[in-house]
Design an enzyme around this catalytic site. Sequence first.
Site, PDB file in Angstrom:
ATOM      1  N   GLY A 252       0.745  -1.252   0.000  1.00 31.50           N
ATOM      2  CA  GLY A 252       0.000   0.000   0.000  1.00 31.50           C
ATOM      3  C   GLY A 252       0.771   1.295   0.000  1.00 31.50           C
ATOM      4  CD  GLU A 294       0.544  -9.191   0.643  1.00 29.94           C
ATOM      5  OE1 GLU A 294       0.931 -10.306   0.308  1.00 29.94           O
ATOM      6  OE2 GLU A 294      -0.654  -8.921   0.857  1.00 29.94           O
ATOM      7  N   PRO A 295       4.596  -4.978  -0.604  1.00 26.41           N
ATOM      8  CG  PRO A 295       6.648  -3.860  -0.447  1.00 26.41           C
ATOM      9  CD  PRO A 295       5.907  -5.077   0.049  1.00 26.41           C
ATOM     10  N   GLY A 296       3.799  -3.372  -3.703  1.00 21.71           N
ATOM     11  CA  GLY A 296       3.874  -3.531  -5.152  1.00 21.71           C
ATOM     12  C   GLY A 296       4.246  -2.210  -5.801  1.00 21.71           C
ATOM     13  NE  ARG A 297      -0.025   2.624  -5.880  1.00 22.00           N
ATOM     14  CZ  ARG A 297      -1.110   2.618  -6.661  1.00 22.00           C
ATOM     15  NH1 ARG A 297      -1.059   3.227  -7.826  1.00 22.00           N
ATOM     16  NH2 ARG A 297      -2.223   2.042  -6.261  1.00 22.00           N
ATOM     17  NE  ARG A 334      -2.756   3.473 -11.284  1.00 28.64           N
ATOM     18  CZ  ARG A 334      -2.723   4.659 -10.703  1.00 28.64           C
ATOM     19  NH1 ARG A 334      -2.166   5.684 -11.329  1.00 28.64           N
ATOM     20  NH2 ARG A 334      -3.224   4.855  -9.511  1.00 28.64           N
ATOM     21  CE1 TYR A 338      -8.613   2.018 -10.236  1.00 31.88           C
ATOM     22  CE2 TYR A 338      -6.440   2.360 -11.153  1.00 31.88           C
ATOM     23  CZ  TYR A 338      -7.416   1.510 -10.693  1.00 31.88           C
ATOM     24  OH  TYR A 338      -7.188   0.167 -10.675  1.00 31.88           O
ATOM     25  CB  CYS A 365     -12.504   4.089 -31.129  1.00 36.25           C
ATOM     26  SG  CYS A 365     -11.458   3.863 -32.543  1.00 36.25           S
TER      27      CYS A 365
END
Length: 441
Positions: A252, A294-297, A334, A338, A365
């Site tokens: 996170g 468990e970091p991803g970003r 994204r 978002y 399109c």
Amino acid sequence: MKTANQDIKPISRKINEQGNIEIGGCDLVDLANEYGTPLYVFDEATIRSITNSYKDAFKEYQNMRMMFASKAFMTKAICKIMEQEGFGLDLCSGGEIYTAHSAGFDMSKTMFNGNNKTYEELSMAIEYGIGTISVDNFFELALLNSIAESNNKNIRILLRITPGIECHTHEYIQTGHLDSKFGFDLTQIDEAIELIKEEYKNLELIGLHAHIGSQIFEKQVYFDEVSVLFKEMRRIKDTHGIELTEVNLGGGLGIKYTQNDKPISVYEIAQTIIDAIKLNTKKYELKEPFVFIEPGRSIVGTAGVTIYTAGSSKQVPDGRRYQAVDGGMSDNARPSLYQAEYTVEVANKPNETETEKITIAGKHCESGDILAKDITLPIIEEGDVICFYNTGAYGYSMSSNYNRVLKAAAVLVNNGKSDIIINRQTYEQLCESDVIPDRLN
Ligand code: LLP
């Protein structure tokens, strides 16, 4: 100490003698010429700087494993880097499990999570020797136990819980609040444990798992998360006589997409977590558990940029000026999903002072296919190379073939060298899975 997630740009980003932007010692204009665009460019130094920050920041608490949340960016090359960095992998689908296994990753250092794991995925996870499975719901408890039983295996499980913590991030990426599709509600834990004790003999409950959301800028929510989990572990010990030994706190940590984002450093989050663990271990008289994060970003986000070539443009009379690029919502979903904002530069004219207000449009399109709205950039001409920062996480991993646009390539850059880590998709590959039934011929 500042960490790489607090900067918008990769750590090796510079302006070179030609006046172009370079990353990892590679000129972005040269990369565009060599590999074509759109192209994801990943700075190896930034990835390793962040993984090292995580290791350094948590060194006081050795009883833990960092897991890269591979949903942020999963390829075989990234598996190799994570292995070298001593990270495990958090996997959430058959495809991610298959990729890790094909890259030769040590599967004992992986964890499988997700709210609707299928029979095939769970079977594959067991066959490949997954380290731990985070079980999300009652349906999965029964399914996993039956698969484990027929394979004559005992599976180490965590229970995924919704800790009831609200954090201030986009509604779609909040996961830890109570009305969430993920995990057991705290009121359902006792029933789950009874079932494991009484019926599901092939499941070994070793701990709890939670993930409170993504792109988080606050420390307090991690403190609260640890407190909720430890309180629950104490309650489980008192009620069921089970002392849980592992706890997974999820990922996170946020990154800096624009100047408005003020993410905290890896050190701040680590200290908060360590303090919370120490305090709650004492408070609830528990043994210090083995901890996963468990970091991803924050691992791959800042390291990655996307480069595009400028194509057509349109001036709406008395309105906006649109500049189109050769990619869009298929390589970066994204902004349309978002309303995400990015920092953009023109790679072949980063220093130009004459600027204009412009909207960067994708080539799809769909009117909503806008990558950046009303930003200020040097005056763009056809052929300019446009660089979007911070696309390393959830860019490629959320890409699609919308409009049958090919998936872009990715290169890893370091010390003036660039290596392909994902080949550009070809038209042959695009049509590979299509079948024309005989009766249509
Ligand atoms: N662990 C679990 C169980 C997760 O669900 C996630 C992300 C992570 C770890 C990693 O979180 P991170 O460190 O990357 O924040 N597509 C969205 C983000 C969705 C995140 C889903 N879960 C976006 O592009 O912003």
